[in-house]
Design a protein around this motif. Structure first.
Motif, PDB file in Angstrom:
ATOM      1  N   SER A 154     -62.858 -26.723  -8.649  1.00  0.00           N
ATOM      2  CA  SER A 154     -61.578 -27.119  -9.224  1.00  0.00           C
ATOM      3  C   SER A 154     -61.299 -28.582  -8.898  1.00  0.00           C
ATOM      4  N   GLU A 155     -60.758 -29.290  -9.882  1.00  0.00           N
ATOM      5  CA  GLU A 155     -60.396 -30.691  -9.658  1.00  0.00           C
ATOM      6  C   GLU A 155     -59.020 -30.815  -9.025  1.00  0.00           C
ATOM      7  N   SER A 156     -58.160 -29.814  -9.277  1.00  0.00           N
ATOM      8  CA  SER A 156     -56.755 -29.944  -8.884  1.00  0.00           C
ATOM      9  C   SER A 156     -56.399 -29.180  -7.609  1.00  0.00           C
ATOM     10  N   ARG A 157     -57.229 -28.226  -7.198  1.00  0.00           N
ATOM     11  CA  ARG A 157     -56.887 -27.444  -6.009  1.00  0.00           C
ATOM     12  C   ARG A 157     -58.149 -27.194  -5.178  1.00  0.00           C
ATOM     13  N   VAL A 158     -57.908 -26.749  -3.947  1.00  0.00           N
ATOM     14  CA  VAL A 158     -59.032 -26.518  -3.034  1.00  0.00           C
ATOM     15  C   VAL A 158     -59.426 -25.044  -3.122  1.00  0.00           C
ATOM     16  N   ASN A 159     -60.250 -24.708  -4.123  1.00  0.00           N
ATOM     17  CA  ASN A 159     -60.760 -23.347  -4.247  1.00  0.00           C
ATOM     18  C   ASN A 159     -62.099 -23.253  -3.513  1.00  0.00           C
ATOM     19  N   PHE A 160     -62.747 -22.059  -3.591  1.00  0.00           N
ATOM     20  CA  PHE A 160     -64.015 -21.889  -2.885  1.00  0.00           C
ATOM     21  C   PHE A 160     -65.048 -22.929  -3.331  1.00  0.00           C
ATOM     22  N   GLY A 161     -65.111 -23.172  -4.649  1.00  0.00           N
ATOM     23  CA  GLY A 161     -66.078 -24.145  -5.141  1.00  0.00           C
ATOM     24  C   GLY A 161     -65.830 -25.536  -4.587  1.00  0.00           C
ATOM     25  N   ARG A 162     -64.578 -25.912  -4.462  1.00  0.00           N
ATOM     26  CA  ARG A 162     -64.230 -27.245  -3.923  1.00  0.00           C
ATOM     27  C   ARG A 162     -64.590 -27.338  -2.444  1.00  0.00           C
ATOM     28  N   ILE A 163     -64.320 -26.251  -1.702  1.00  0.00           N
ATOM     29  CA  ILE A 163     -64.702 -26.243  -0.281  1.00  0.00           C
ATOM     30  C   ILE A 163     -66.211 -26.392  -0.139  1.00  0.00           C
ATOM     31  N   ILE A 164     -66.966 -25.663  -0.979  1.00  0.00           N
ATOM     32  CA  ILE A 164     -68.422 -25.736  -0.909  1.00  0.00           C
ATOM     33  C   ILE A 164     -68.897 -27.146  -1.216  1.00  0.00           C
ATOM     34  N   LEU A 165     -68.354 -27.756  -2.245  1.00  0.00           N
ATOM     35  CA  LEU A 165     -68.756 -29.123  -2.590  1.00  0.00           C
ATOM     36  C   LEU A 165     -68.500 -30.073  -1.431  1.00  0.00           C
ATOM     37  N   ARG A 166     -67.329 -29.984  -0.847  1.00  0.00           N
ATOM     38  CA  ARG A 166     -67.009 -30.876   0.277  1.00  0.00           C
ATOM     39  C   ARG A 166     -67.947 -30.631   1.458  1.00  0.00           C
ATOM     40  N   ASN A 167     -68.240 -29.361   1.722  1.00  0.00           N
ATOM     41  CA  ASN A 167     -69.148 -29.064   2.833  1.00  0.00           C
ATOM     42  C   ASN A 167     -70.548 -29.605   2.572  1.00  0.00           C
ATOM     43  N   ILE A 168     -71.011 -29.518   1.319  1.00  0.00           N
ATOM     44  CA  ILE A 168     -72.322 -30.070   0.968  1.00  0.00           C
ATOM     45  C   ILE A 168     -72.365 -31.557   1.291  1.00  0.00           C
ATOM     46  N   LEU A 169     -71.344 -32.259   0.880  1.00  0.00           N
ATOM     47  CA  LEU A 169     -71.317 -33.712   1.071  1.00  0.00           C
ATOM     48  C   LEU A 169     -71.127 -34.086   2.544  1.00  0.00           C
ATOM     49  N   GLU A 170     -70.249 -33.352   3.253  1.00  0.00           N
ATOM     50  CA  GLU A 170     -70.010 -33.662   4.657  1.00  0.00           C
ATOM     51  C   GLU A 170     -71.237 -33.404   5.520  1.00  0.00           C
ATOM     52  N   ALA A 171     -72.127 -32.513   5.056  1.00  0.00           N
ATOM     53  CA  ALA A 171     -73.354 -32.243   5.804  1.00  0.00           C
ATOM     54  C   ALA A 171     -74.399 -33.338   5.628  1.00  0.00           C
ATOM     55  N   GLY A 172     -74.116 -34.281   4.749  1.00  0.00           N
ATOM     56  CA  GLY A 172     -75.022 -35.420   4.591  1.00  0.00           C
ATOM     57  C   GLY A 172     -75.834 -35.435   3.328  1.00  0.00           C
ATOM     58  N   PHE A 173     -75.592 -34.474   2.417  1.00  0.00           N
ATOM     59  CA  PHE A 173     -76.364 -34.465   1.173  1.00  0.00           C
ATOM     60  C   PHE A 173     -75.830 -35.568   0.256  1.00  0.00           C
ATOM     61  N   PRO A 174     -76.721 -36.355  -0.365  1.00  0.00           N
ATOM     62  CA  PRO A 174     -76.267 -37.491  -1.179  1.00  0.00           C
ATOM     63  C   PRO A 174     -75.458 -37.044  -2.399  1.00  0.00           C
ATOM     64  N   ALA A 175     -74.281 -37.616  -2.579  1.00  0.00           N
ATOM     65  CA  ALA A 175     -73.435 -37.258  -3.713  1.00  0.00           C
ATOM     66  C   ALA A 175     -74.123 -37.547  -5.037  1.00  0.00           C
ATOM     67  N   LYS A 176     -74.957 -38.590  -5.077  1.00  0.00           N
ATOM     68  CA  LYS A 176     -75.629 -38.955  -6.331  1.00  0.00           C
ATOM     69  C   LYS A 176     -76.621 -37.886  -6.789  1.00  0.00           C
TER      70      LYS A 176
END
Length: 793
Positions: free
Chosen positions: A318-340
């Motif tokens: 979700s672009e507007s709220r922190v749903n499960f998919g948004r949490i997963i995306l943030r966790n992927i990036l915070e773990a060091g995986f390149p956003a690109k």
């Protein structure tokens, strides 16, 4: 061991049953099967078919002064319960009388039993009752089997033997042996595990190794004449030969042999009795099934793409709220995986979410190594089909539930599995993890899809960690990761409901994975034959020097059936699972607490040397020293108290003399070093005990309440601080790190001493808050290490 099995004639026997539409052998056919498989003392028999008139000479043709009569019916297995077994004098009149009574009375008795216990009703009699049921039972009765009476040498307890093979859904053929007779279920329920009966996978053990397992049972103690007043009644060679024959039959007539005309579902002799050093089968059953086509193999090599992806796609953000998919995306990036290297699939023209590029559809995404599905379950089948049709992903992570966990969602789960199986059968398709997966943390792969917010779970980051933690329960995975920071996992994997990839697949991956020393595994259930696949992988992992810690949830005994033998009752699902996994080389935890203990010990002590099971125990608290000695034996483990080497005793005595404690301490094991012993004395005596060549492991009570030990944080007591260079929190970890043998500490005290325990744990010391738990955990761990060494040899 060489066996004498006539496969061709056994094949013919099975084909006769199949041609008649039967999925079992009659008892006289089972005796023939035993004879064709090498049994030397099968009783002689005469089949008295329904409607025939046998002559007096026929009735008394068998040797002996008595005769045994047994009802012959495809559905009546437990004949004794319904009057289907009788022993009479060998006289024509008495035999005829018993024969006629059985033909009339047994159908009536069996019908009454089924009406009183409807859960035992065989499928052919489902829905029948009263006279209709009795007539159906009577119609199936083929006659009576006249059997040679072979009286056993002894009718004392323990002189009957159960031996069986049973095909289990998860582990394939399993061999079971133990106390036999009509009370075998009672024995199995009342005795401690492994005392009444033992079981093993026929594909993972040999007749000789199974015999060594059987030697630990009460059954062997009785048969070998080890009880007072009883002589041996069977040789070890006879037992090994019997086990070898059953195992060869199981492995030949198994689901893994498509060339066999049948699969043995169950072959049970209960009991074998013993007459003049002969093993005599007194009752036998054999159930069969047709061979089935094996499922197409999964492309498990793609697990590498899942755990070490170069490109990740994700849907459900979700672009507007922190749903499960948004949490997963943030966790992927915070773990060091390149956003690109991430693609967020969402309709519209949103350019990016949290720095990761967005694409409007799967076609725009392009091929990825890992695709994360975080949308509703109703969208999954179509989405999975598109991914497979367009070959867009090497692996797929299914986060949503509702794919077979409930009756309501069962059809959706079956539909998904069918599509996945069809893709694999065609030689392609991605591998799927889940559904109902909590996600994956892969530190080597620099990503985290576990949708627990970072504020609630302090996940390990960066390089390091030599443990892989695989769990069918996502909740168990994260709660134990939260409680066991020293596990320091490189991988956290929630397998969910195993729509495709199974726990066994991940064990196969990690069995040779570099950088992984310990595999921790929590299971609730297995797909068909995946228990055996997992055990094979456990065996290879252990032979490669790794340690596997296992816990199986769900211990409810499987239901009984009127068409089943005793085996399923005495060797239920959990017992078979625990036995097979343990024999494969894993350390099997009996409780959740024990799982935590073994997992942490495996992570902390993997590099230590284990040469035996001799324990040295020391404490300044007398009760604790005694408690350690009292805890060296339990279900599934046993240690010995070491006898100190004279040089060890001399060195300890000199230290005690320096502290003026020599007159207060008797040097023996367990060693009570007196409450006046300070931090340095605790550490140095522990070091000396670990250097003793006659000691294999050490448990040290650290006596936090002793006035002589620095066990409190600074400011609570004058002169005490855990940061003091001579505090037990500083010097004991040095001893643990330097010794080559397993050593654990005990901090038995209240919340006041939590900081001491935490300081020791953070320094890499295995710490327990009670002595009995420490000894039991160390004993179980060391026993597992010794078993693994045997397997490597």
């Amino acid at each position: 061991m060489q066996t004498h099995i006539d496969i061709k004639r056994i094949d013919a026997l099975f084909r006769i049953a199949a041609d008649e539409g039967r999925d079992q052998l009659f008892e006289h056919e089972t005796y023939e099967l035993l004879r064709l498989s090498g049994a030397e003392s099968v009783p002689r028999i005469r089949l008295l078919n329904k409607g025939i008139r046998a002559s007096n000479d026929d009735l008394v043709a068998l040797p002996g002064h008595k005769a045994v009569l047994k009802i012959v019916s495809p559905c009546i297995v437990h004949k004794t319960d319904v009057g289907g077994v009788r022993i009479v004098d060998k006289q024509p009149g008495k035999i005829r009388s018993a024969w006629r009574r059985m033909m009339d009375e047994v159908p009536l008795n069996f019908a009454r039993m089924l009406e009183q216990n409807p859960e035992l009703t065989p499928v052919p009699y489902a829905g029948l009752a009263g006279e209709e049921l009795r007539r159906a039972v009577a119609a199936d009765v083929r006659g009576v089997l006249l059997v040679e009476f072979m009286p056993p040498d002894s009718q004392a307890f323990g002189n009957e033997l159960l031996v069986s093979i049973r095909r289990t859904r998860e582990f394939g053929p399993v061999l079971t042996a133990g106390l036999g007779g009509t009370d075998t279920e009672i024995y199995a329920a009342r005795f401690r595990p492994g005392q009444a009966v033992v079981s093993a996978s026929t594909e993972l053990t040999s007749p000789e190794h199974f015999f060594e397992l059987f030697r630990t049972t009460i059954a062997y103690e009785k048969l070998a004449g080890r009880s007072r007043g009883q002589a041996r009644i069977v040789s070890d060679d006879q037992l090994v030969e019997c086990f070898a024959s059953f195992m060869e039959l199981a492995n030949h007539y198994s689901p893994g042999n498509p060339g066999a005309p049948a699969v043995i579902e169950e072959l049970e002799v209960n009991p074998f009795a013993f007459t003049d050093y002969q093993m005599v089968p007194l009752d036998g059953l054999c159930r069969l099934s047709r061979p089935q086509t094996l499922a197409a193999p999964r492309p498990v090599h793609k697990i590498r793409n899942l755990l070490h992806p170069e490109r990740i796609g994700i849907v459900g953000v979700s672009e507007s709220r922190v749903n499960f998919g948004r949490i997963i995306l943030r966790n992927i990036l915070e773990a060091g995986f390149p956003a690109k290297n991430v693609r967020v699939v969402r309709p519209g023209d949103t350019p990016e979410v949290d720095g990761a590029p967005c694409v409007p559809d799967l076609d725009s995404m392009g091929p990825v190594d890992l695709f994360v599905v975080a949308v509703g379950a109703e969208q999954v089948p179509a989405l999975a089909q598109e991914l497979m049709d367009k070959n867009l992903a090497e692996s797929v992570l299914l986060i949503p539930g509702g794919l077979g966990e409930t009756e309501e969602s069962a059809q959706r789960g079956l539909e998904l599995r069918k599509r996945i199986d069809e893709a694999h059968a065609a030689g392609g398709g991605p591998v799927f993890l889940g559904g109902n997966s909590l996600g994956v943390l892969s530190r080597p792969g620099c990503y985290d899809t576990i949708f627990i917010p970072g504020e609630k779970l302090d996940k390990p980051r960066g390089e390091g960690g030599r443990t892989a933690f695989v769990s069918q329960s996502g909740a168990f995975l994260v709660t134990r990761a939260s409680k066991l920071p020293l596990l320091d996992p490189a991988y956290l994997i929630s397998v969910g409901n195993q729509s495709d990839l199974t726990a066994g697949d991940f064990l196969r991956y990690f069995e040779e994975a570099e950088g992984i020393d310990v595999i921790a595994l929590y299971m609730e259930g297995f797909k068909d034959m995946d228990g055996l696949a997992l055990c094979r992988a456990v065996r290879r992992a252990v032979q490669n020097g790794k340690e596997v810690v296992f816990y199986k949830a769900g211990r409810t005994p499987e239901g009984k059936s009127a068409t089943a033998g005793h085996t399923a009752s005495v060797a239920g699902d959990y017992m078979v699972c625990a036995s097979c996994v343990r024999q494969a080389g894993a350390m099997v935890a009996d409780t959740l607490t024990q799982f935590e203990d073994l997992a942490q010990l495996a992570a902390l002590l993997h590099g230590k040397e284990v040469h035996g099971n001799r324990l040295a125990a020391m404490s300044g608290a007398g009760f604790e020293a005694v408690g350690m000695a009292d805890s060296i034996q339990g279900d599934g483990f046993a240690m010995r108290m070491a006898k100190f080497n004279p040089a060890t005793s001399d060195r300890v005595r000199r230290l005690l003399t320096e502290k003026r404690l020599d007159r207060l301490v008797e040097i023996k094991n367990p060693l009570d070093i007196n409450p006046a012993s300070d931090d340095r004395l605790h550490a140095e005596i522990a070091r000396i005990l670990a250097l003793d060549p006659d000691v294999d492991g050490v448990v040290v009570g650290l006596d936090p309440l002793s006035p002589a030990v620095r066990s409190l944080p600074a400011g609570l007591r004058p002169g005490e601080s855990l940061e003091h260079e001579e505090s037990i929190a500083r010097i004991f970890p040095q001893v643990v790190a330097e010794t080559a043998k397993p050593m654990v500490g005990v901090v038995d005290g209240g919340e006041l001493f939590d900081p001491l325990a935490a300081a020791l744990v953070n320094a890499g010391v295995p710490v327990f808050r009670s002595c009995d738990r420490a000894v039991a955990a160390l004993a179980k761990y060391m026993e597992g290490r010794l078993h693994a060494q045997e397997l490597r040899r």
